[in-house]
Design a protein around this motif. Structure first.
Motif, PDB file in Angstrom:
ATOM      1  N   THR A 118       0.826  -1.220   0.000  1.00  0.00           N
ATOM      2  CA  THR A 118       0.000   0.000   0.000  1.00  0.00           C
ATOM      3  C   THR A 118       0.854   1.261   0.000  1.00  0.00           C
ATOM      4  O   THR A 118       0.335   2.353  -0.179  1.00  0.00           O
ATOM      5  CB  THR A 118      -0.924   0.027   1.231  1.00  0.00           C
ATOM      6  N   GLY A 119       2.153   1.120   0.226  1.00  0.00           N
ATOM      7  CA  GLY A 119       3.043   2.272   0.237  1.00  0.00           C
ATOM      8  C   GLY A 119       4.382   1.907   0.851  1.00  0.00           C
ATOM      9  O   GLY A 119       4.563   0.815   1.392  1.00  0.00           O
ATOM     10  N   GLU A 120       5.333   2.864   0.774  1.00  0.00           N
ATOM     11  CA  GLU A 120       6.701   2.580   1.213  1.00  0.00           C
ATOM     12  C   GLU A 120       6.835   2.485   2.729  1.00  0.00           C
ATOM     13  O   GLU A 120       7.764   1.840   3.228  1.00  0.00           O
ATOM     14  CB  GLU A 120       7.651   3.648   0.664  1.00  0.00           C
ATOM     15  N   ILE A 121       5.952   3.130   3.475  1.00  0.00           N
ATOM     16  CA  ILE A 121       6.065   3.114   4.941  1.00  0.00           C
ATOM     17  C   ILE A 121       4.810   2.522   5.591  1.00  0.00           C
ATOM     18  O   ILE A 121       4.562   2.713   6.775  1.00  0.00           O
ATOM     19  CB  ILE A 121       6.335   4.529   5.495  1.00  0.00           C
ATOM     20  N   LYS A 122       4.053   1.783   4.803  1.00  0.00           N
ATOM     21  CA  LYS A 122       2.835   1.163   5.327  1.00  0.00           C
ATOM     22  C   LYS A 122       2.993  -0.364   5.336  1.00  0.00           C
ATOM     23  O   LYS A 122       3.753  -0.915   4.541  1.00  0.00           O
ATOM     24  CB  LYS A 122       1.631   1.558   4.470  1.00  0.00           C
ATOM     25  N   PRO A 123       2.275  -1.046   6.234  1.00  0.00           N
ATOM     26  CA  PRO A 123       2.380  -2.508   6.278  1.00  0.00           C
ATOM     27  C   PRO A 123       2.030  -3.137   4.940  1.00  0.00           C
ATOM     28  O   PRO A 123       1.168  -2.647   4.217  1.00  0.00           O
ATOM     29  CB  PRO A 123       1.349  -2.894   7.345  1.00  0.00           C
ATOM     30  N   PHE A 124       2.714  -4.233   4.618  1.00  0.00           N
ATOM     31  CA  PHE A 124       2.358  -4.992   3.419  1.00  0.00           C
ATOM     32  C   PHE A 124       1.975  -6.410   3.838  1.00  0.00           C
ATOM     33  O   PHE A 124       2.281  -6.861   4.941  1.00  0.00           O
ATOM     34  CB  PHE A 124       3.499  -4.990   2.399  1.00  0.00           C
ATOM     35  N   THR A 125       1.283  -7.105   2.970  1.00  0.00           N
ATOM     36  CA  THR A 125       0.782  -8.433   3.303  1.00  0.00           C
ATOM     37  C   THR A 125       1.259  -9.471   2.300  1.00  0.00           C
ATOM     38  O   THR A 125       1.603  -9.150   1.157  1.00  0.00           O
ATOM     39  CB  THR A 125      -0.761  -8.459   3.354  1.00  0.00           C
ATOM     40  N   VAL A 126       1.244 -10.714   2.744  1.00  0.00           N
ATOM     41  CA  VAL A 126       1.493 -11.866   1.880  1.00  0.00           C
ATOM     42  C   VAL A 126       0.247 -12.743   1.947  1.00  0.00           C
ATOM     43  O   VAL A 126      -0.241 -13.065   3.037  1.00  0.00           O
ATOM     44  CB  VAL A 126       2.730 -12.665   2.322  1.00  0.00           C
ATOM     45  N   THR A 127      -0.278 -13.104   0.796  1.00  0.00           N
ATOM     46  CA  THR A 127      -1.495 -13.918   0.723  1.00  0.00           C
ATOM     47  C   THR A 127      -1.338 -14.954  -0.385  1.00  0.00           C
ATOM     48  O   THR A 127      -0.348 -14.944  -1.122  1.00  0.00           O
ATOM     49  CB  THR A 127      -2.733 -13.046   0.427  1.00  0.00           C
ATOM     50  N   SER A 128      -2.322 -15.827  -0.520  1.00  0.00           N
ATOM     51  CA  SER A 128      -2.327 -16.763  -1.643  1.00  0.00           C
ATOM     52  C   SER A 128      -3.759 -16.991  -2.099  1.00  0.00           C
ATOM     53  O   SER A 128      -4.703 -16.846  -1.314  1.00  0.00           O
ATOM     54  CB  SER A 128      -1.662 -18.089  -1.273  1.00  0.00           C
ATOM     55  N   GLU A 129      -3.917 -17.340  -3.352  1.00  0.00           N
ATOM     56  CA  GLU A 129      -5.255 -17.546  -3.905  1.00  0.00           C
ATOM     57  C   GLU A 129      -5.890 -18.832  -3.386  1.00  0.00           C
ATOM     58  O   GLU A 129      -7.100 -18.921  -3.241  1.00  0.00           O
ATOM     59  CB  GLU A 129      -5.185 -17.562  -5.435  1.00  0.00           C
ATOM     60  N   LYS A 130      -5.063 -19.841  -3.084  1.00  0.00           N
ATOM     61  CA  LYS A 130      -5.606 -21.125  -2.650  1.00  0.00           C
ATOM     62  C   LYS A 130      -5.990 -21.127  -1.170  1.00  0.00           C
ATOM     63  O   LYS A 130      -6.792 -21.951  -0.742  1.00  0.00           O
ATOM     64  CB  LYS A 130      -4.601 -22.245  -2.935  1.00  0.00           C
ATOM     65  N   ASP A 131      -5.371 -20.273  -0.394  1.00  0.00           N
ATOM     66  CA  ASP A 131      -5.692 -20.184   1.039  1.00  0.00           C
ATOM     67  C   ASP A 131      -6.024 -18.736   1.374  1.00  0.00           C
ATOM     68  O   ASP A 131      -5.212 -17.997   1.913  1.00  0.00           O
ATOM     69  CB  ASP A 131      -4.524 -20.688   1.889  1.00  0.00           C
ATOM     70  N   LYS A 132      -7.245 -18.360   1.045  1.00  0.00           N
ATOM     71  CA  LYS A 132      -7.664 -16.971   1.231  1.00  0.00           C
ATOM     72  C   LYS A 132      -7.852 -16.614   2.704  1.00  0.00           C
ATOM     73  O   LYS A 132      -8.004 -15.442   3.041  1.00  0.00           O
ATOM     74  CB  LYS A 132      -8.954 -16.699   0.449  1.00  0.00           C
ATOM     75  N   ASN A 133      -7.866 -17.620   3.586  1.00  0.00           N
ATOM     76  CA  ASN A 133      -8.075 -17.363   5.007  1.00  0.00           C
ATOM     77  C   ASN A 133      -6.781 -17.286   5.809  1.00  0.00           C
ATOM     78  O   ASN A 133      -6.803 -17.263   7.034  1.00  0.00           O
ATOM     79  CB  ASN A 133      -8.979 -18.458   5.612  1.00  0.00           C
ATOM     80  N   LEU A 134      -5.644 -17.237   5.092  1.00  0.00           N
ATOM     81  CA  LEU A 134      -4.359 -17.018   5.746  1.00  0.00           C
ATOM     82  C   LEU A 134      -3.787 -15.702   5.267  1.00  0.00           C
ATOM     83  O   LEU A 134      -3.726 -15.447   4.066  1.00  0.00           O
ATOM     84  CB  LEU A 134      -3.386 -18.163   5.423  1.00  0.00           C
ATOM     85  N   ILE A 135      -3.376 -14.869   6.224  1.00  0.00           N
ATOM     86  CA  ILE A 135      -2.744 -13.598   5.860  1.00  0.00           C
ATOM     87  C   ILE A 135      -1.544 -13.358   6.770  1.00  0.00           C
ATOM     88  O   ILE A 135      -1.607 -13.597   7.974  1.00  0.00           O
ATOM     89  CB  ILE A 135      -3.749 -12.420   5.937  1.00  0.00           C
ATOM     90  N   GLN A 136      -0.449 -12.956   6.144  1.00  0.00           N
ATOM     91  CA  GLN A 136       0.756 -12.566   6.878  1.00  0.00           C
ATOM     92  C   GLN A 136       0.992 -11.088   6.611  1.00  0.00           C
ATOM     93  O   GLN A 136       0.959 -10.646   5.456  1.00  0.00           O
ATOM     94  CB  GLN A 136       1.964 -13.386   6.401  1.00  0.00           C
ATOM     95  N   LEU A 137       1.203 -10.325   7.670  1.00  0.00           N
ATOM     96  CA  LEU A 137       1.404  -8.880   7.543  1.00  0.00           C
ATOM     97  C   LEU A 137       2.743  -8.515   8.163  1.00  0.00           C
ATOM     98  O   LEU A 137       3.092  -9.014   9.239  1.00  0.00           O
ATOM     99  CB  LEU A 137       0.262  -8.131   8.239  1.00  0.00           C
ATOM    100  N   ILE A 138       3.498  -7.640   7.488  1.00  0.00           N
ATOM    101  CA  ILE A 138       4.825  -7.228   7.952  1.00  0.00           C
ATOM    102  C   ILE A 138       4.929  -5.716   7.908  1.00  0.00           C
ATOM    103  O   ILE A 138       4.519  -5.079   6.921  1.00  0.00           O
ATOM    104  CB  ILE A 138       5.934  -7.849   7.074  1.00  0.00           C
ATOM    105  N   LEU A 139       5.447  -5.140   8.968  1.00  0.00           N
ATOM    106  CA  LEU A 139       5.675  -3.698   8.989  1.00  0.00           C
ATOM    107  C   LEU A 139       7.027  -3.384   8.369  1.00  0.00           C
ATOM    108  O   LEU A 139       8.025  -4.059   8.649  1.00  0.00           O
ATOM    109  CB  LEU A 139       5.661  -3.160  10.431  1.00  0.00           C
TER     110      LEU A 139
END
Length: 371
Positions: free
Chosen positions: A346-367
């Motif tokens: 979402t931007g250079e200083i905003k958290p980003f996420t890692v997701t997958s199409e096969k497991d839409k109920n898992l989300i990893q977020l990193i600052l």
């Protein structure tokens, strides 16, 4: 007390309960394994006041004389592991000593005081549900690595478990990253909102490693009990309010990149060679307006590394540079079973996420970090 037991059966059950042994010398009772020996069963119990584990042995033994005793777990396990005979005889020598006989081997082991072992109750609860071991292991694997190791905010050393209707949601965060896994079932759960110590969850996953049974789970205000096979695994719960995290997870993204997961992990491993031993282990990702993607790192003492990566697909609305922990990113990637993952910015200083199409109920977020 006098009984004979199959060495392999004894060894397996000792190893299970040993995960609850304490290393605190000032509390000797917690370094011991409690034996309760009757004609019909042999019950082994260990506790470190955080977790308590009990294993019940129902066969492959012969009890001549019943009894109860407490032995140093560490040394008992070492003895039993190194024996070569099929059966082991354990006999009371006097009130404070037992003899362990196997083939030509004879060991004498001093007992600990029974009074030094805590009173433990493995009680069922009115709030209970069942969960298959496969899903429970997945929940633990995909979240527990993101807990905090800093005791200053104890609630973050735990994993939040919420259940409502037919959904279980498990979340872990150390305030720099977040892992959340949801699972929907075809049956309903009681409403639950608890925080389980992450270390307890991790020890449970090791015991469940070869297990595919249905787990009975009982929750009270202060404890959670897992019942499966011949094992009772009980953990205290963490008091406190787990932080609300829904507002942290973006709903719209500026740039979205799809990668082959294994290829991306290999790139991160290579690029982070110079920063792996540094406290920050920071790497940078650069996205140009023509869609090229570069990972890079620099160590003032050792050198620098960079590598271009080709995304399988990309939606790029703006060029950007972002810095983050290579360790956090790699661990997030490894939590996915899918071969392809999306990295969403979402931007250079905003958290980003890692997701997958096969497991839409898992989300990893990193600052990200400022670098």
């Amino acid at each position: 007390m006098n009984f004979t037991i199959n060495r392999e059966v004894l060894s397996q059950n000792l190893l299970q309960v040993s995960r609850a042994l304490s290393n605190k010398i000032q509390m000797p009772g917690l370094t011991g394994i409690l034996f309760n020996v009757t004609k019909k069963k042999i019950v082994l119990t260990a506790s470190n006041n955080e977790i308590s584990i009990q294993a019940t042995i129902n066969d492959k033994f012969n009890v001549i004389e019943e009894g109860e005793f407490l032995l140093q777990g560490k040394y008992l396990i070492e003895i039993v592991k190194k024996l070569s005979s099929t059966d082991v005889d354990i006999i009371s020598f006097d009130e404070n000593t037992v003899k362990i006989l196997a083939g030509k081997s004879v060991f004498t082991l001093n007992c600990l005081q029974l009074e030094s072992f805590p009173m433990i109750s493995f009680n069922n609860s009115d709030i209970n549900f069942t969960l298959d071991a496969i899903n429970l292991k997945q929940i633990i694997k995909k979240t527990v690595f993101a807990i905090s190791n800093n005791e200053s905010r104890v609630v973050l050393t735990g994993v939040s478990l919420k259940a409502k209707d037919n959904v279980i949601e498990v979340t872990a965060t150390d305030s720099y990253r977040l892992a959340r896994k949801k699972i929907e079932f075809n049956y309903s759960f009681p409403e639950i909102n608890i925080v389980i110590p992450g270390k307890s969850f991790d020890e449970l996953s090791k015991i469940l490693e070869e297990n595919d049974e249905i787990i009975q789970i009982h929750c009270s205000s202060s404890k959670i009990l897992f019942k499966f096979s011949n094992i009772l695994f009980q953990s205290r719960l963490i008091e406190g309010v787990f932080p609300k995290i829904d507002s942290l997870i973006p709903s719209k993204y500026l740039n979205v990149l799809k990668f082959n997961k294994d290829e991306l992990i290999s790139v991160i491993d290579r690029v982070s060679i110079f920063v792996n031993n540094e406290l920050s282990n920071i790497i940078k990702l650069s996205i140009t307006d023509n869609g090229s993607v570069e990972f890079a790192s620099i160590s003032n003492e050792l050198g620098a590394a960079k590598e271009d990566v080709t995304a399988i697909e990309s939606t790029i609305n703006s060029p950007m540079q972002i810095a983050f922990s290579s360790k956090y990113f790699s661990e997030a990637l490894r939590s996915f079973d899918d071969n392809e993952v999306m990295v969403n910015f979402t931007g250079e200083i905003k958290p980003f996420t890692v997701t997958s199409e096969k497991d839409k109920n898992l989300i990893q977020l990193i600052l990200p970090v400022r670098a």
